[in-house]
Enzyme design. Structure first.
Site, mmCIF file in Angstrom:
data_model
loop_
_atom_site.group_PDB
_atom_site.id
_atom_site.type_symbol
_atom_site.label_atom_id
_atom_site.label_comp_id
_atom_site.label_asym_id
_atom_site.label_seq_id
_atom_site.Cartn_x
_atom_site.Cartn_y
_atom_site.Cartn_z
ATOM 1 N N GLU A 295 -16.152 -5.871 11.351
ATOM 2 C CA GLU A 295 -16.095 -7.267 10.918
ATOM 3 C C GLU A 295 -16.514 -8.199 12.052
ATOM 4 O O GLU A 295 -16.259 -7.921 13.230
ATOM 5 C CB GLU A 295 -14.683 -7.631 10.442
ATOM 6 C CG GLU A 295 -14.310 -6.972 9.123
ATOM 7 C CD GLU A 295 -12.976 -7.448 8.570
ATOM 8 O OE1 GLU A 295 -12.871 -7.610 7.340
ATOM 9 O OE2 GLU A 295 -12.035 -7.665 9.357
ATOM 10 N N CYS A 321 -17.847 -14.620 16.774
ATOM 11 C CA CYS A 321 -16.918 -13.616 17.298
ATOM 12 C C CYS A 321 -17.432 -12.243 16.875
ATOM 13 O O CYS A 321 -17.526 -11.954 15.674
ATOM 14 C CB CYS A 321 -15.510 -13.862 16.754
ATOM 15 S SG CYS A 321 -14.278 -12.675 17.308
ATOM 16 N N CYS A 328 -10.015 0.474 17.813
ATOM 17 C CA CYS A 328 -9.655 0.134 19.198
ATOM 18 C C CYS A 328 -8.658 1.155 19.730
ATOM 19 O O CYS A 328 -7.803 1.661 19.001
ATOM 20 C CB CYS A 328 -9.048 -1.267 19.250
ATOM 21 S SG CYS A 328 -8.698 -1.861 20.919
ATOM 22 N N CYS A 332 -2.455 -2.442 20.789
ATOM 23 C CA CYS A 332 -1.558 -3.599 20.912
ATOM 24 C C CYS A 332 -0.691 -3.729 19.662
ATOM 25 O O CYS A 332 -1.180 -3.639 18.532
ATOM 26 C CB CYS A 332 -2.375 -4.871 21.129
ATOM 27 S SG CYS A 332 -3.356 -4.829 22.650
ATOM 28 N N CYS A 335 -1.673 -6.476 16.982
ATOM 29 C CA CYS A 335 -3.063 -6.560 16.533
ATOM 30 C C CYS A 335 -3.318 -5.617 15.365
ATOM 31 O O CYS A 335 -3.002 -4.425 15.426
ATOM 32 C CB CYS A 335 -4.017 -6.232 17.685
ATOM 33 S SG CYS A 335 -5.761 -6.384 17.259
ATOM 34 N N GLY A 378 -12.123 -4.050 18.813
ATOM 35 C CA GLY A 378 -12.370 -3.207 19.977
ATOM 36 C C GLY A 378 -12.090 -3.878 21.309
ATOM 37 O O GLY A 378 -11.899 -5.093 21.397
ATOM 38 N N SER A 433 -6.489 -11.094 28.123
ATOM 39 C CA SER A 433 -5.413 -11.137 27.130
ATOM 40 C C SER A 433 -4.115 -10.752 27.833
ATOM 41 O O SER A 433 -3.816 -9.567 28.010
ATOM 42 C CB SER A 433 -5.717 -10.169 25.979
ATOM 43 O OG SER A 433 -6.868 -10.567 25.277
ATOM 44 N N LEU A 434 -3.343 -11.747 28.243
ATOM 45 C CA LEU A 434 -2.150 -11.496 29.044
ATOM 46 C C LEU A 434 -0.921 -11.284 28.166
ATOM 47 O O LEU A 434 -0.289 -10.233 28.197
ATOM 48 C CB LEU A 434 -1.926 -12.667 30.007
ATOM 49 C CG LEU A 434 -0.877 -12.443 31.088
ATOM 50 C CD1 LEU A 434 -1.222 -11.271 31.979
ATOM 51 C CD2 LEU A 434 -0.695 -13.715 31.919
ATOM 52 N N HIS A 435 -0.499 -12.332 27.438
ATOM 53 C CA HIS A 435 0.526 -12.267 26.391
ATOM 54 C C HIS A 435 1.957 -11.991 26.860
ATOM 55 O O HIS A 435 2.883 -12.002 26.035
ATOM 56 C CB HIS A 435 0.153 -11.242 25.322
ATOM 57 C CG HIS A 435 -1.233 -11.403 24.786
ATOM 58 N ND1 HIS A 435 -1.799 -12.637 24.543
ATOM 59 C CD2 HIS A 435 -2.182 -10.485 24.465
ATOM 60 C CE1 HIS A 435 -3.031 -12.481 24.082
ATOM 61 N NE2 HIS A 435 -3.293 -11.189 24.040
ATOM 62 N N CYS A 552 -7.610 -14.492 15.095
ATOM 63 C CA CYS A 552 -7.410 -13.544 16.191
ATOM 64 C C CYS A 552 -6.356 -12.498 15.824
ATOM 65 O O CYS A 552 -5.251 -12.833 15.385
ATOM 66 C CB CYS A 552 -6.970 -14.315 17.441
ATOM 67 S SG CYS A 552 -6.696 -13.275 18.882
#
Length: 563
Positions: A295, A321, A328, A332, A335, A378, A433-435, A552
């Site tokens: 996608e 995007c 992936c 996560c 996700c 990914g 991407s810390l989060h 996202c």
């Protein structure tokens, strides 16, 4: 020699020994029934001839022994790769004879039996001698047994001839080293090209002889196609004039178009479905040539501006995007992409094709600049080689000419690959991407943190080369009751001390079977205000395409019939 090769050689020795013993018994029986020579002179003559032949064979074996030992070592790797059954069989016979030279007692007995005049054994000696001579001749001519898998492919068309010779294929180094000569005969055009040490291209088309042209940089094609100016024309037709087929490239000679269409294609994906959000974001479902699905999303960031007479002052600004993998590996917890597991990396051409198709479909001229974010399906840095190549192709001025300053690569924090990306010095922007602000929580949300913790990521970021006017973006996903309180905002300020950073806050986007919840806007604003008062640039990302699962963390390899 390799273990498998030694085992095969010993088995072959045992088999030959049994055959020779059986043949020896048959030969003795026949010998008893044959008439004796009339006189001793005839007998002595026969013995002398047989002894001479035996001596010649032994001399030949000894003279070739050293050469064959060195050549057989070089042929170990090549032998595993040779697919031609006849070549493999010949090499096995030659190597079996070489192995027999180390077994002196068995050799002496075999040659002694061989001297007892059997026609079948004489034929076997002659065949083995021919094989040995052939192997020596090949080694002397090419000085490398890797050339034993040489193939000649002749494809004849009405007005063209393509000759392709594979010199060697090194699958361990992921490279093809080959030479290819292409000749097109027409009234006004004589085209020739040579392929030299190009990166291995993953061919996923039904026709194995056709390569995806989008996988090649302009420089690589210039090594293949001559004259060079034709490459620029081909790039312009594909990336600027949005040609659908080689037949539309009218500035190229007809015969060249036909020959290129036999060698290449530039349609590595097909749009199976698209959905448009209320905010005019569009999500595309693409099917790749091997049937897998990915996608991509077109995001309108700023609306079109018109003057009082309806003329366009500023065009709509878009961000695309794009995905870099099917699935992936990062896993996560928040996700949706990770839920489907990992299938494979996308090729550079498949990454480029997403941008090309979306611009073409929406009639965006090539010169209309767009921003690219590698934030789809990914982990981009887990596919760094192909992503880096896609960046170069997309930024080429003869193509879509999307500046590297408009391309942002996002990563979950692969510290080693961040360093490698910096060494490539592509000039792209980096997003982390810390989060989470501590390793315990981040390892729960992002298992990749167990391999590359926060300290390792920060060290890699501090050494990453960035433009003096740019900043490293840190993406921080706010999850209600998990990482959205001010104590974590305070720790985030400490982590970013000394780094030219910009924080992009993202409110969690819900998806099926997720245990997490989206925080309130008030909490997000409070988090943002705290960071801003500490001198950190901070924005809250607007979640576009939320109603069509295009925001996202919501992309995945969906079925064609399901949303």
């Amino acid at each position: 020699m390799s273990k498998d090769f030694k085992e095969k050689t010993v088995n072959l020795d045992q088999k030959n020994s049994k055959v020779l013993n059986v043949k020896d018994l048959n030969s003795r029986a026949k010998f008893k029934n044959t008439k004796k020579p009339k006189n001793s002179k005839e007998l002595n003559s026969n013995d002398f001839n047989l002894n001479a032949k035996l001596k010649n064979l032994q001399n030949l074996k000894e003279s070739n022994d050293l050469n064959l030992k060195s050549k057989i070592k070089n042929s170990e790797k090549t032998l595993a790769k040779i697919k031609d059954t006849k070549n493999v069989s010949n090499l096995k016979v030659a190597n079996a004879k070489l192995k027999q030279s180390d077994l002196k007692k068995n050799d002496t007995k075999a040659f002694s039996n061989l001297a007892k005049t059997s026609l079948q054994k004489q034929n076997l000696q002659e065949a083995n001698s021919q094989n040995l001579n052939s192997l020596n001749k090949t080694a002397l001519q090419k000085q490398d047994l890797k050339n034993a898998n040489s193939q000649i492919l002749n494809l004849k068309n009405q007005n063209s001839t393509i000759n392709f010779t594979a010199i060697s294929q090194d699958t361990s180094s992921q490279e093809i080293i080959s030479t290819s000569k292409f000749t097109a005969n027409s009234q006004n055009q004589n085209l020739s090209y040579t392929v030299k040490a190009l990166p291995k291209i993953q061919n996923l088309t039904k026709n194995p002889t056709r390569l995806n042209l989008l996988d090649f940089t302009k420089e690589e094609l210039e090594e293949i196609i001559s004259p060079r100016f034709r490459v620029k024309q081909i790039f312009e037709w594909i990336y600027q004039k949005y040609a659908d087929d080689f037949s539309q490239m009218s500035s190229l000679p007809r015969q060249m178009r036909e020959n290129l269409s036999e060698k290449f294609h530039f349609s590595p994906l097909q749009c199976m479905k698209f959905e448009q959000s209320a905010d005019k974001s569009i999500k595309y479902l693409f099917r790749l040539n091997d049937g897998l699905l990915i996608e991509s999303v077109l995001l309108p960031m700023k609306p079109e501006i018109l003057d009082e007479k309806g003329r366009v002052l500023k065009h709509t600004r878009y961000t695309i995007c794009i995905s870099s993998q099917v699935g992936c590996k990062s896993g996560c917890a928040f996700c949706l992409t990770a839920k489907g597991g990992f299938k494979r990396n996308l090729t550079a051409g498949e990454i480029v094709a997403q941008v090309l198709w979306i611009k073409k479909q929406n009639k965006l001229p090539y010169e209309r600049r767009v921003n690219l974010v590698y934030m789809g399906m990914g982990e981009p840095l887990d596919n760094l080689k192909n992503v880096a190549k896609a960046v170069r192709i997309l930024s080429d001025n003869s193509g879509l000419a999307i500046s590297v300053k408009r391309q942002t690569i996002s990563t979950s924090g692969l510290a080693r690959q961040i360093k490698e990306l910096g060494e490539l010095d592509l000039g792209v922007l980096l997003a982390i991407s810390l989060h989470a602000v501590n390793d315990k929580l981040r390892s729960e949300l992002m298992p990749i943190n167990k391999a590359y913790n926060i300290a390792a990521i920060m060290d890699a970021v501090r050494n990453f080369p960035i433009n003096a006017r740019k900043r490293v973006m840190f993406e921080y996903l706010l999850i209600d009751g998990v990482n959205d309180d001010l104590s974590q905002a305070r720790e985030l300020v400490r982590l970013l001390n000394g780094i030219k950073a910009k924080v992009n806050l993202i409110l969690f986007n819900p998806h099926e079977k997720s245990p997490y919840k989206r925080p309130s806007l008030e909490k997000a604003l409070s988090f943002q205000d705290f960071l801003s008062t500490k001198g950190i640039s901070c924005t809250i990302r607007q979640s576009k395409g939320l109603d069509i699962s295009a925001a996202c963390g919501q992309l995945k390899e969906r079925s064609i019939n399901n949303s």
